[in-house]
Design a protein around this motif. Structure first.
Motif, PDB file in Angstrom:
ATOM      1  N   TYR A 132       0.840  -1.204   0.000  1.00 24.48           N
ATOM      2  CA  TYR A 132       0.000   0.000   0.000  1.00 24.48           C
ATOM      3  C   TYR A 132       0.876   1.255   0.000  1.00 24.48           C
ATOM      4  O   TYR A 132       1.563   1.547   0.972  1.00 24.48           O
ATOM      5  N   LYS A 133       0.821   1.965  -1.123  1.00 21.79           N
ATOM      6  CA  LYS A 133       1.631   3.172  -1.261  1.00 21.79           C
ATOM      7  C   LYS A 133       0.870   4.422  -0.840  1.00 21.79           C
ATOM      8  O   LYS A 133       1.469   5.458  -0.548  1.00 21.79           O
ATOM      9  N   THR A 134      -0.465   4.333  -0.832  1.00 19.60           N
ATOM     10  CA  THR A 134      -1.303   5.466  -0.441  1.00 19.60           C
ATOM     11  C   THR A 134      -2.388   4.993   0.508  1.00 19.60           C
ATOM     12  O   THR A 134      -2.712   3.795   0.565  1.00 19.60           O
ATOM     13  N   LEU A 135      -2.984   5.917   1.236  1.00 21.34           N
ATOM     14  CA  LEU A 135      -4.085   5.574   2.133  1.00 21.34           C
ATOM     15  C   LEU A 135      -5.277   5.060   1.341  1.00 21.34           C
ATOM     16  O   LEU A 135      -5.963   4.124   1.766  1.00 21.34           O
ATOM     17  N   ASP A 136      -5.521   5.645   0.181  1.00 23.66           N
ATOM     18  CA  ASP A 136      -6.636   5.210  -0.648  1.00 23.66           C
ATOM     19  C   ASP A 136      -6.490   3.743  -1.039  1.00 23.66           C
ATOM     20  O   ASP A 136      -7.475   2.992  -1.023  1.00 23.66           O
ATOM     21  N   GLU A 137      -5.284   3.326  -1.403  1.00 24.81           N
ATOM     22  CA  GLU A 137      -5.052   1.920  -1.752  1.00 24.81           C
ATOM     23  C   GLU A 137      -5.356   1.010  -0.568  1.00 24.81           C
ATOM     24  O   GLU A 137      -5.983  -0.045  -0.732  1.00 24.81           O
ATOM     25  N   MET A 138      -4.937   1.407   0.621  1.00 27.41           N
ATOM     26  CA  MET A 138      -5.178   0.589   1.806  1.00 27.41           C
ATOM     27  C   MET A 138      -6.666   0.506   2.124  1.00 27.41           C
ATOM     28  O   MET A 138      -7.191  -0.569   2.441  1.00 27.41           O
ATOM     29  N   LEU A 139      -7.363   1.623   2.013  1.00 26.90           N
ATOM     30  CA  LEU A 139      -8.787   1.643   2.318  1.00 26.90           C
ATOM     31  C   LEU A 139      -9.580   0.823   1.307  1.00 26.90           C
ATOM     32  O   LEU A 139     -10.546   0.131   1.660  1.00 26.90           O
ATOM     33  N   ARG A 140      -9.183   0.876   0.046  1.00 30.78           N
ATOM     34  CA  ARG A 140      -9.866   0.068  -0.973  1.00 30.78           C
ATOM     35  C   ARG A 140      -9.715  -1.418  -0.668  1.00 30.78           C
ATOM     36  O   ARG A 140     -10.671  -2.190  -0.805  1.00 30.78           O
ATOM     37  N   ALA A 141      -8.528  -1.816  -0.256  1.00 37.55           N
ATOM     38  CA  ALA A 141      -8.298  -3.222   0.082  1.00 37.55           C
ATOM     39  C   ALA A 141      -9.135  -3.632   1.289  1.00 37.55           C
ATOM     40  O   ALA A 141      -9.700  -4.733   1.336  1.00 37.55           O
ATOM     41  N   ALA A 142      -9.241  -2.729   2.287  1.00 39.29           N
ATOM     42  CA  ALA A 142     -10.019  -3.025   3.488  1.00 39.29           C
ATOM     43  C   ALA A 142     -11.508  -3.154   3.172  1.00 39.29           C
ATOM     44  O   ALA A 142     -12.209  -3.991   3.738  1.00 39.29           O
ATOM     45  N   LYS A 143     -11.994  -2.338   2.261  1.00 40.55           N
ATOM     46  CA  LYS A 143     -13.415  -2.402   1.889  1.00 40.55           C
ATOM     47  C   LYS A 143     -13.706  -3.638   1.038  1.00 40.55           C
ATOM     48  O   LYS A 143     -14.799  -4.208   1.112  1.00 40.55           O
ATOM     49  N   ALA A 144     -12.724  -4.047   0.228  1.00 39.97           N
ATOM     50  CA  ALA A 144     -12.912  -5.221  -0.630  1.00 39.97           C
ATOM     51  C   ALA A 144     -12.983  -6.500   0.205  1.00 39.97           C
ATOM     52  O   ALA A 144     -13.731  -7.431  -0.129  1.00 39.97           O
ATOM     53  N   GLU A 145     -12.203  -6.551   1.302  1.00 41.02           N
ATOM     54  CA  GLU A 145     -12.191  -7.725   2.175  1.00 41.02           C
ATOM     55  C   GLU A 145     -12.273  -7.262   3.630  1.00 41.02           C
ATOM     56  O   GLU A 145     -11.257  -7.154   4.310  1.00 41.02           O
ATOM     57  N   PRO A 146     -13.474  -6.977   4.111  1.00 42.92           N
ATOM     58  CA  PRO A 146     -13.648  -6.468   5.480  1.00 42.92           C
ATOM     59  C   PRO A 146     -13.026  -7.374   6.538  1.00 42.92           C
ATOM     60  O   PRO A 146     -13.086  -8.603   6.433  1.00 42.92           O
ATOM     61  N   ASN A 147     -12.392  -6.741   7.517  1.00 41.27           N
ATOM     62  CA  ASN A 147     -11.772  -7.412   8.669  1.00 41.27           C
ATOM     63  C   ASN A 147     -10.579  -8.303   8.300  1.00 41.27           C
ATOM     64  O   ASN A 147     -10.163  -9.144   9.106  1.00 41.27           O
ATOM     65  N   LYS A 148     -10.031  -8.114   7.115  1.00 42.94           N
ATOM     66  CA  LYS A 148      -8.826  -8.857   6.760  1.00 42.94           C
ATOM     67  C   LYS A 148      -7.577  -8.058   7.120  1.00 42.94           C
ATOM     68  O   LYS A 148      -6.625  -8.605   7.685  1.00 42.94           O
ATOM     69  N   LEU A 149      -7.560  -6.777   6.798  1.00 41.79           N
ATOM     70  CA  LEU A 149      -6.403  -5.959   7.136  1.00 41.79           C
ATOM     71  C   LEU A 149      -6.358  -5.763   8.651  1.00 41.79           C
ATOM     72  O   LEU A 149      -7.348  -5.359   9.270  1.00 41.79           O
ATOM     73  N   SER A 150      -5.207  -6.047   9.244  1.00 46.11           N
ATOM     74  CA  SER A 150      -5.080  -5.989  10.697  1.00 46.11           C
ATOM     75  C   SER A 150      -4.262  -4.780  11.132  1.00 46.11           C
ATOM     76  O   SER A 150      -3.384  -4.299  10.416  1.00 46.11           O
ATOM     77  N   TYR A 151      -4.604  -4.290  12.297  1.00 44.71           N
ATOM     78  CA  TYR A 151      -3.829  -3.191  12.882  1.00 44.71           C
ATOM     79  C   TYR A 151      -3.520  -3.521  14.337  1.00 44.71           C
ATOM     80  O   TYR A 151      -4.279  -4.236  15.012  1.00 44.71           O
TER      81      TYR A 151
END
Length: 319
Positions: A132-151
């Motif tokens: 993820y180079k931008t916040l938009d890229e990260m958010l798109r990935a999170a919306k495509a697969e909810p609860n997959k991206l971890s923090y």
């Protein structure tokens, strides 16, 4: 009441006022309700050294960690309101009513806001190798697969936890929370690719950022930081409703003489106007500045209400 009693009361009031005007005449203790080495501790020690330089009296830091800071804050609230015991904290103070079912002190009445200083933006941090180079890229990935991206955070109910929930509420993205024992441990998990991202205050991650081990996708605040000119604000990255920012501040026990509060405000303002404190704040990727007592109280009220709304929409059980 006879003339002798009235005279005695008048002398006591005059003596108290004179004592307050002479403050400080002995060592001032600043309770830090967290372990040594954390952001609040480090910034407070810097301010304590500056206040000592300006007043000629010792300002010492007394670490009282535990229970999300409530042990140290409670100790300060029970201290004599004479100006010789203060407590430092950050935005976490505004979270406390939403974390605990019952606090060991009155959040609104037992402490007097004195002043805030050194304002640190919150940043979305990913490791340097992240796709993820931008916040938009990260958010798109999170919306495509909810609860997959971890923090990762220092635990449930911490400011980074609520900040990530605020990001999800503002954007409609859903993330997986992975709690650790502390923010530093969460940063290490990020570096080892155990988690995908971390929301952290900029001073907490500036080291690995400068070492090119962590990349920041966005920071909170109205403008970019001089220390991080390449990092866009959340607004620039497309998130308009993310106003989370961290601060360090000082409180005094309720009933502390107004003359002492006024003197402390003046000394904090003088400190933050100095070249060395400005350079220090900018060097840790924070903003130098100062809220006086009225501004601090007003912002605390606003922040407490803001976090209440986030908490109401967060799957979190009060302790």
């Amino acid at each position: 009441m006879n003339t002798r009693h009235l005279l005695a009361i008048g002398l006591l009031v005059a003596a108290s006022a004179t004592h307050a005007q002479d403050w400080p005449t002995k060592t001032v203790r600043i309770i830090v309700p967290y372990a040594p080495g954390g952001a609040v501790d480090v910034v407070t020690r810097k301010m304590a050294a500056k206040l000592q330089e300006q007043t000629g009296q010792s300002f010492i830091v007394d670490n009282r960690p535990g229970a999300t800071g409530t042990i140290g804050v409670s100790a300060a609230a029970r201290s004599a309101p004479d100006g010789y015991t203060l407590v430092a904290n950050d935005t976490t103070f505004a979270l406390l009513p939403h974390i605990f079912k019952k606090l060991p002190f009155d959040h609104d009445k037992d402490l007097e806001p004195v002043g805030a200083f050194v304002f640190a933006p919150m940043a979305v941090a990913v490791r340097a190798e992240s796709p993820y180079k931008t916040l938009d890229e990260m958010l798109r990935a999170a919306k495509a697969e909810p609860n997959k991206l971890s923090y990762g955070t220092g635990g449930p109910g911490t400011m980074p936890h609520f900040a990530s929930e605020a990001l999800g509420i503002a954007t409609g993205a859903r993330f997986l929370h992975v709690p650790f024992k502390g923010a530093g441990e969460a940063t290490q998990a990020l570096l080892s690719a155990t988690i995908d991202y971390q929301i952290a205050s900029t001073p907490g991650v500036i080291g690995p950022v400068k070492g090119n081990r962590i990349r920041l996708l966005a920071i909170s605040g109205d403008k970019r930081l001089p220390a991080l000119p390449q990092v866009p604000t959340f607004a620039e990255a497309g998130v308009k409703d993310f106003g989370v920012i961290n601060f360090t501040g000082l409180w005094a026990p309720k009933g502390t003489p107004q003359e002492v509060i006024d003197r402390l405000q003046k000394e904090i303002a003088t400190a933050m106007a100095s070249a060395d404190m400005k350079a220090y704040a900018e060097g840790i990727a924070a903003e130098p500045g100062h809220w006086d007592a009225p501004a601090f109280a007003r912002n605390l009220k606003e922040r407490t209400a803001y976090w209440g709304k986030i908490a109401a929409n967060t799957a979190f059980e009060k302790q």
